[in-house]
Design a protein around this motif. Structure first.
Motif, PDB file in Angstrom:
ATOM      1  N   VAL A   1      -0.882  14.515   0.402  1.00 54.23           N
ATOM      2  CA  VAL A   1      -1.664  13.273   0.346  1.00 54.23           C
ATOM      3  C   VAL A   1      -0.911  12.178  -0.424  1.00 54.23           C
ATOM      4  CG1 VAL A   1      -3.116  13.570  -1.721  1.00 54.23           C
ATOM      5  CG2 VAL A   1      -4.079  12.529   0.324  1.00 54.23           C
ATOM      6  N   ASN A   2      -0.065  12.563  -1.365  1.00 46.55           N
ATOM      7  CA  ASN A   2       0.713  11.559  -2.094  1.00 46.55           C
ATOM      8  C   ASN A   2       1.891  11.022  -1.292  1.00 46.55           C
ATOM      9  OD1 ASN A   2      -0.754  11.125  -4.501  1.00 46.55           O
ATOM     10  ND2 ASN A   2      -0.075  13.110  -5.270  1.00 46.55           N
ATOM     11  N   ARG A   3       2.112  11.555  -0.104  1.00 45.59           N
ATOM     12  CA  ARG A   3       3.138  11.004   0.791  1.00 45.59           C
ATOM     13  C   ARG A   3       2.579   9.887   1.668  1.00 45.59           C
ATOM     14  NH1 ARG A   3       6.154  15.821   3.811  1.00 45.59           N
ATOM     15  NH2 ARG A   3       7.413  14.065   4.537  1.00 45.59           N
ATOM     16  N   VAL A   4       1.264   9.739   1.707  1.00 47.35           N
ATOM     17  CA  VAL A   4       0.650   8.726   2.585  1.00 47.35           C
ATOM     18  C   VAL A   4       1.120   7.321   2.217  1.00 47.35           C
ATOM     19  CG1 VAL A   4      -1.509   7.632   3.304  1.00 47.35           C
ATOM     20  CG2 VAL A   4      -1.380  10.128   3.143  1.00 47.35           C
ATOM     21  N   LYS A   5       0.949   6.913   0.977  1.00 48.28           N
ATOM     22  CA  LYS A   5       1.260   5.527   0.596  1.00 48.28           C
ATOM     23  C   LYS A   5       2.742   5.183   0.745  1.00 48.28           C
ATOM     24  CE  LYS A   5      -2.850   4.801  -2.170  1.00 48.28           C
ATOM     25  NZ  LYS A   5      -3.441   4.347  -3.420  1.00 48.28           N
ATOM     26  N   PRO A   6       3.661   6.040   0.296  1.00 48.80           N
ATOM     27  CA  PRO A   6       5.070   5.659   0.454  1.00 48.80           C
ATOM     28  C   PRO A   6       5.619   5.815   1.877  1.00 48.80           C
ATOM     29  CG  PRO A   6       4.911   7.736  -0.747  1.00 48.80           C
ATOM     30  CD  PRO A   6       3.513   7.228  -0.557  1.00 48.80           C
TER      31      PRO A   6
ATOM     32  N   LYS B   1      -8.666   2.887   8.812  1.00 50.03           N
ATOM     33  CA  LYS B   1      -9.965   3.346   8.303  1.00 50.03           C
ATOM     34  C   LYS B   1     -10.889   3.298   9.515  1.00 50.03           C
ATOM     35  CE  LYS B   1     -12.837   1.072   5.398  1.00 50.03           C
ATOM     36  NZ  LYS B   1     -13.457   0.614   4.145  1.00 50.03           N
ATOM     37  N   ASN B   2     -11.192   4.476  10.055  1.00 56.67           N
ATOM     38  CA  ASN B   2     -11.986   4.564  11.286  1.00 56.67           C
ATOM     39  C   ASN B   2     -13.403   4.049  11.079  1.00 56.67           C
ATOM     40  OD1 ASN B   2      -9.844   5.863  12.751  1.00 56.67           O
ATOM     41  ND2 ASN B   2     -10.306   7.702  11.577  1.00 56.67           N
ATOM     42  N   TYR B   3     -13.975   4.384   9.928  1.00 58.37           N
ATOM     43  CA  TYR B   3     -15.322   3.912   9.584  1.00 58.37           C
ATOM     44  C   TYR B   3     -15.585   4.173   8.116  1.00 58.37           C
ATOM     45  CZ  TYR B   3     -16.580   8.873  10.006  1.00 58.37           C
ATOM     46  OH  TYR B   3     -16.635  10.238   9.861  1.00 58.37           O
ATOM     47  N   GLU B   4     -16.613   3.495   7.606  1.00 59.82           N
ATOM     48  CA  GLU B   4     -17.161   3.811   6.296  1.00 59.82           C
ATOM     49  C   GLU B   4     -18.670   3.812   6.440  1.00 59.82           C
ATOM     50  OE1 GLU B   4     -17.381   2.396   1.629  1.00 59.82           O
ATOM     51  OE2 GLU B   4     -15.839   1.552   2.920  1.00 59.82           O
ATOM     52  N   LYS B   5     -19.260   4.985   6.218  1.00 62.48           N
ATOM     53  CA  LYS B   5     -20.717   5.115   6.283  1.00 62.48           C
ATOM     54  C   LYS B   5     -21.271   5.046   4.862  1.00 62.48           C
ATOM     55  CE  LYS B   5     -20.889   8.047  10.387  1.00 62.48           C
ATOM     56  NZ  LYS B   5     -21.146   9.401  10.877  1.00 62.48           N
TER      57      LYS B   5
ATOM     58  N   ASN C   1      -5.583  -0.258  -0.217  1.00 59.70           N
ATOM     59  CA  ASN C   1      -6.830   0.087   0.457  1.00 59.70           C
ATOM     60  C   ASN C   1      -7.056   1.572   0.696  1.00 59.70           C
ATOM     61  OD1 ASN C   1      -8.133  -2.620   1.212  1.00 59.70           O
ATOM     62  ND2 ASN C   1      -5.985  -2.884   1.789  1.00 59.70           N
ATOM     63  N   TYR C   2      -5.980   2.361   0.767  1.00 63.86           N
ATOM     64  CA  TYR C   2      -6.172   3.803   0.960  1.00 63.86           C
ATOM     65  C   TYR C   2      -6.554   4.419  -0.382  1.00 63.86           C
ATOM     66  CZ  TYR C   2      -5.527   8.613   2.421  1.00 63.86           C
ATOM     67  OH  TYR C   2      -5.745   9.933   2.692  1.00 63.86           O
ATOM     68  N   ILE C   3      -7.229   5.541  -0.342  1.00 62.14           N
ATOM     69  CA  ILE C   3      -7.665   6.258  -1.546  1.00 62.14           C
ATOM     70  C   ILE C   3      -6.446   6.612  -2.395  1.00 62.14           C
ATOM     71  CG2 ILE C   3      -8.826   8.351  -2.335  1.00 62.14           C
ATOM     72  CD1 ILE C   3     -10.742   6.517  -0.797  1.00 62.14           C
ATOM     73  N   VAL C   4      -6.435   6.495  -3.629  1.00 60.48           N
ATOM     74  CA  VAL C   4      -7.218   5.787  -4.607  1.00 60.48           C
ATOM     75  C   VAL C   4      -6.741   4.329  -4.564  1.00 60.48           C
ATOM     76  CG1 VAL C   4      -7.707   5.601  -7.096  1.00 60.48           C
ATOM     77  CG2 VAL C   4      -7.480   7.866  -6.044  1.00 60.48           C
ATOM     78  N   PRO C   5      -7.632   3.358  -4.289  1.00 62.01           N
ATOM     79  CA  PRO C   5      -7.207   1.972  -4.078  1.00 62.01           C
ATOM     80  C   PRO C   5      -6.458   1.381  -5.274  1.00 62.01           C
ATOM     81  CG  PRO C   5      -9.514   2.246  -3.485  1.00 62.01           C
ATOM     82  CD  PRO C   5      -9.075   3.511  -4.149  1.00 62.01           C
TER      83      PRO C   5
END
Length: 191
Positions: A6-11, A18-22, A64-68
């Motif tokens: 998950v820490n590879r997402v941002k770099p 973001k498909n949706y936020e409910k 915008n991705y977790i953790v913003p």
């Protein structure tokens, strides 16, 4: 496995959608004097984001991705985890993590190490003067990710954060408000 992927997402991601936020209101206890104001507020603030939002620059993904607004997506420690399951479905790992409940979490530790949280101390500083007290309790927070086995990268992520807010307002008298809300954010990640 989870933190590394998950820490590879941002770099490394070239596009995060973001498909949706409910947003679900699970519980609302408030005095009748505040009922009409709350209906308007809830209808405006709590409506779901159903249209996908694409973040296509490194800065947009970071912010915008977790953790913003952080350079990491997880600082989760084993001591923060209530339950973790990793299933191998052939092409990818399906990871499920349930984080321990926490009162008033802050970014960077516990629930706030892997979820976007409302920080009570931060909100108190910015709150209007009629807000006398504000606290949060996060419970049953779950993150589910799919990690491609070949690349070790997260391709899909879903974050569910139920919380209860306890609020005391001094507006036409002192009133206690209890609001239970669940936020669910769903992402597709491309590289």
């Amino acid at each position: 496995l989870f933190n590394t992927a998950v820490n590879r997402v941002k770099p490394e991601a070239t596009k995060v959608t973001k498909n949706y936020e409910k947003r679900t209101v699970n519980k609302l206890e408030l005095p009748s004097a505040l009922q009409s104001m709350s209906d308007t507020f809830i209808n405006d603030v709590m409506k779901d984001d159903t249209e996908p939002i694409v973040y296509a620059t490194k800065q947009e993904i970071r912010d915008n991705y977790i953790v913003p607004n952080q350079d990491y997506s997880s600082k989760l420690k084993a001591s923060d985890v209530e339950k973790a399951v990793c299933k191998d479905n052939g092409k990818e790992y399906e990871v499920y993590i349930l984080v321990k409940s926490e009162k008033n979490p802050s970014a960077g530790s516990g629930v706030g190490s892997v979820f976007d949280v409302i920080e009570s101390n931060e909100l108190s500083e910015k709150a209007p003067s009629f807000l006398e007290e504000f606290s949060t309790e996060y419970y049953n927070c779950v993150v589910k990710v799919n990690i491609d086995k070949q690349s070790g990268r997260v391709t899909h992520a879903n974050y569910s954060t139920p919380l209860q807010m306890n609020i005391i307002v001094n507006l036409l008298g002192t009133h206690k408000v209890v609001a239970g809300i669940t936020f669910e954010k769903d992402y597709t990640i491309e590289y």
